[in-house]
Enzyme design. Structure first.
Site, mmCIF file in Angstrom:
data_model
loop_
_atom_site.group_PDB
_atom_site.id
_atom_site.type_symbol
_atom_site.label_atom_id
_atom_site.label_comp_id
_atom_site.label_asym_id
_atom_site.label_seq_id
_atom_site.Cartn_x
_atom_site.Cartn_y
_atom_site.Cartn_z
ATOM 1 N N GLY A 53 37.973 91.639 54.179
ATOM 2 C CA GLY A 53 38.173 92.713 53.194
ATOM 3 C C GLY A 53 36.859 93.182 52.607
ATOM 4 O O GLY A 53 36.780 93.580 51.448
ATOM 5 N N ILE A 110 33.646 97.112 55.751
ATOM 6 C CA ILE A 110 34.443 97.817 56.765
ATOM 7 C C ILE A 110 35.927 97.671 56.443
ATOM 8 O O ILE A 110 36.694 98.635 56.533
ATOM 9 C CB ILE A 110 34.149 97.295 58.196
ATOM 10 C CG1 ILE A 110 32.658 97.400 58.533
ATOM 11 C CG2 ILE A 110 34.974 98.079 59.222
ATOM 12 C CD1 ILE A 110 32.288 96.862 59.901
ATOM 13 N N ARG A 125 21.924 91.386 66.071
ATOM 14 C CA ARG A 125 23.343 91.017 66.018
ATOM 15 C C ARG A 125 23.529 89.580 66.484
ATOM 16 O O ARG A 125 24.377 88.853 65.984
ATOM 17 C CB ARG A 125 24.158 91.967 66.897
ATOM 18 C CG ARG A 125 24.144 93.410 66.408
ATOM 19 C CD ARG A 125 24.850 94.328 67.373
ATOM 20 N NE ARG A 125 24.853 95.719 66.940
ATOM 21 C CZ ARG A 125 23.926 96.609 67.276
ATOM 22 N NH1 ARG A 125 22.890 96.263 68.027
ATOM 23 N NH2 ARG A 125 24.020 97.859 66.854
ATOM 24 N N ASN A 134 29.282 83.365 62.588
ATOM 25 C CA ASN A 134 30.465 84.185 62.874
ATOM 26 C C ASN A 134 31.396 83.555 63.907
ATOM 27 O O ASN A 134 32.592 83.826 63.907
ATOM 28 C CB ASN A 134 30.050 85.603 63.271
ATOM 29 C CG ASN A 134 29.590 86.395 62.053
ATOM 30 O OD1 ASN A 134 29.633 85.894 60.933
ATOM 31 N ND2 ASN A 134 29.161 87.625 62.261
ATOM 32 N N ILE A 189 35.782 93.561 65.525
ATOM 33 C CA ILE A 189 34.571 94.331 65.179
ATOM 34 C C ILE A 189 33.409 93.379 64.861
ATOM 35 O O ILE A 189 32.245 93.747 64.994
ATOM 36 C CB ILE A 189 34.825 95.260 63.961
ATOM 37 C CG1 ILE A 189 36.033 96.172 64.181
ATOM 38 C CG2 ILE A 189 33.598 96.108 63.670
ATOM 39 C CD1 ILE A 189 36.264 97.202 63.072
ATOM 40 N N SER A 190 33.719 92.160 64.434
ATOM 41 C CA SER A 190 32.674 91.220 64.014
ATOM 42 C C SER A 190 31.610 91.049 65.098
ATOM 43 O O SER A 190 31.917 91.014 66.286
ATOM 44 C CB SER A 190 33.284 89.847 63.710
ATOM 45 O OG SER A 190 34.405 89.992 62.876
ATOM 46 N N ASN A 191 30.375 90.924 64.666
ATOM 47 C CA ASN A 191 29.243 90.782 65.590
ATOM 48 C C ASN A 191 28.820 89.326 65.774
ATOM 49 O O ASN A 191 29.081 88.514 64.899
ATOM 50 C CB ASN A 191 28.047 91.562 65.027
ATOM 51 C CG ASN A 191 28.011 92.991 65.524
ATOM 52 O OD1 ASN A 191 28.336 93.253 66.673
ATOM 53 N ND2 ASN A 191 27.608 93.907 64.652
ATOM 54 N N ARG A 208 27.868 108.042 67.825
ATOM 55 C CA ARG A 208 26.481 108.236 67.374
ATOM 56 C C ARG A 208 25.723 109.103 68.374
ATOM 57 O O ARG A 208 25.024 110.050 67.993
ATOM 58 C CB ARG A 208 25.805 106.859 67.220
ATOM 59 C CG ARG A 208 26.296 106.120 65.991
ATOM 60 C CD ARG A 208 25.868 104.664 65.986
ATOM 61 N NE ARG A 208 26.074 104.047 64.673
ATOM 62 C CZ ARG A 208 26.089 102.740 64.465
ATOM 63 N NH1 ARG A 208 25.936 101.888 65.474
ATOM 64 N NH2 ARG A 208 26.270 102.259 63.255
ATOM 65 N N HIS A 226 27.220 95.595 73.337
ATOM 66 C CA HIS A 226 26.870 96.209 72.050
ATOM 67 C C HIS A 226 25.564 95.601 71.537
ATOM 68 O O HIS A 226 25.524 94.897 70.539
ATOM 69 C CB HIS A 226 28.004 95.967 71.046
ATOM 70 C CG HIS A 226 27.795 96.637 69.728
ATOM 71 N ND1 HIS A 226 27.573 97.991 69.603
ATOM 72 C CD2 HIS A 226 27.776 96.141 68.466
ATOM 73 C CE1 HIS A 226 27.427 98.287 68.317
ATOM 74 N NE2 HIS A 226 27.537 97.182 67.608
#
Ligand code: A3D
Length: 317
Positions: free
Chosen positions: A11, A14, A89, A96, A119-121, A152, A176
């Site tokens: 939360g 993002i 990242r 993570n 989405i977490s890197n 982008r 990514h």
């Protein structure tokens, strides 16, 4: 008929924007989960109180317990640390991966039928871990990176040519990381190759190439550019919009063709690794991996990006 349910795990920056976008687009009821007590409750209360102004009919709830995500159709994971200036990242992997393991266990237990967008890197490694821990089929576990990286790239092209972003299509494939692969040859403005428009604008192929190379470089470093400006975290508006685009494609069975971090099993000559490639996204999640032709240079760049993904993922083993 009941509404769809979307769980957002994490939360933070993002996660908050994701919750608001779900509400504004009336994608379904939202559960925002975080380990920090009060944070998801406060954000969802705040967003809910805008409902009479924004006219949305969805329920938003904050949660600190996984029981609340039961029955979710789509889950978007942003739990984990973001980058700070000077970090890559990949520097986030140790912390993570512990967080992702606990999140994936919670999802496996309480929402075994959900589609997951990570989405977490570092993205390619985190989505791999998520699929391994949940054991969910590959069509239901995917990562968001390509939609953002492509957005982008498209934004830079539109700004350079002075045309609407709506008419630009540009795709980024691969991992990514800074070695992601923006596909110059496929970039177009309403079907017109971007390189042709740049050559017309500058009257020189050399100058056009120079300008394109600069946009490619800026695309690969775009995440870092935002981190450098914010100083305390990483981009959050555009990553949230990009993940919502994927969630919407699944929830509304749109059959969108989007670059998705998907598990490859032989496609593009890669077996057993998650990499960003164009996919058809619909009610069954990743319904098809679209294989496009890559020329020698594109293939070499893709292979080099994939070898970085492999190194990172193998370091988790
Ligand atoms: P941030 O605002 O720090 O939010 C992360 C949230 O995760 C915080 O509220 C934490 O309390 C929460 N959290 C920590 N541990 C847990 C846990 N075990 N369970 C549930 N929640 C937990 O970060 P952010 O929202 O800016 O970024 C989130 C992640 O997305 C980071 O890893 C970023 O690097 C990554 N990110 C990825 C992209 C891509 O394009 C792939 C772009 C931008 C950010």
């Amino acid at each position: 008929m009941s509404r769809k349910k979307i769980a957002l795990i994490g939360g933070g920056q993002i996660g908050g924007v994701l919750a608001q976008l779900c509400a504004l687009r009336e994608l379904g009821d939202v559960v925002l989960f975080d380990v920090v007590e009060g944070l998801p409750q406060g954000k969802t209360l705040d967003i809910s109180e805008a409902a009479p102004v924004d006219n949305f009919d969805v329920c938003l709830k904050g949660a600190n317990s996984y029981e609340e995500i039961a029955g979710s159709n789509v889950i978007i994971i942003t739990a984990g640390l973001p980058r700070k200036p000077g970090m890559s990242r990949d520097d986030l992997i140790a912390t993570n991966s512990k967080i992702m393991t606990s999140v994936a266990e919670g999802i496996k237990k309480h929402a075994p039928d959900a589609f997951i967008i990570c989405i977490s890197n570092p993205l390619d490694a985190m989505v791999t871990l998520c699929q391994k821990v949940t054991g969910f089929p590959k069509n239901r576990v995917m990562g968001m990176a390509g939609v953002l990286d492509s957005a982008r790239f498209a934004a830079f092209i539109a700004w350079e040519l002075g045309v609407s972003v709506k008419d630009v299509t540009a795709m980024v494939m691969g991992g990514h990381g800074d070695d992601m692969v923006p596909l110059i040859r496929y970039a177009n403005v309403f079907g017109i190759p971007v390189m042709a428009l740049l050559e017309k604008k500058y009257g020189s192929a050399t100058k056009a190439k120079e300008v394109m190379d600069a946009m490619v470089k800026r695309t690969a470093g775009a995440g870092g550019e935002v981190v450098g400006l914010l100083k305390t975290g990483s981009a959050f508006y555009s990553p949230a919009s990009s993940a919502i685009c994927m969630a919407e494609a699944i929830l509304r069975d749109q059959k969108r063709v989007l670059p998705v971090c998907a598990l490859l099993e032989g496609e593009y000559g890669v077996d057993g690794y998650y990499v960003g490639v164009p996919c058809i996204l619909g009610a069954n999640g990743v319904e098809k991996i679209v294989e496009i032709d890559l020329d020698e240079t594109e293939q070499a760049l893709f292979n080099s990006s994939v070898s970085h993904v492999k190194e990172l993922v193998d370091s988790l083993k």
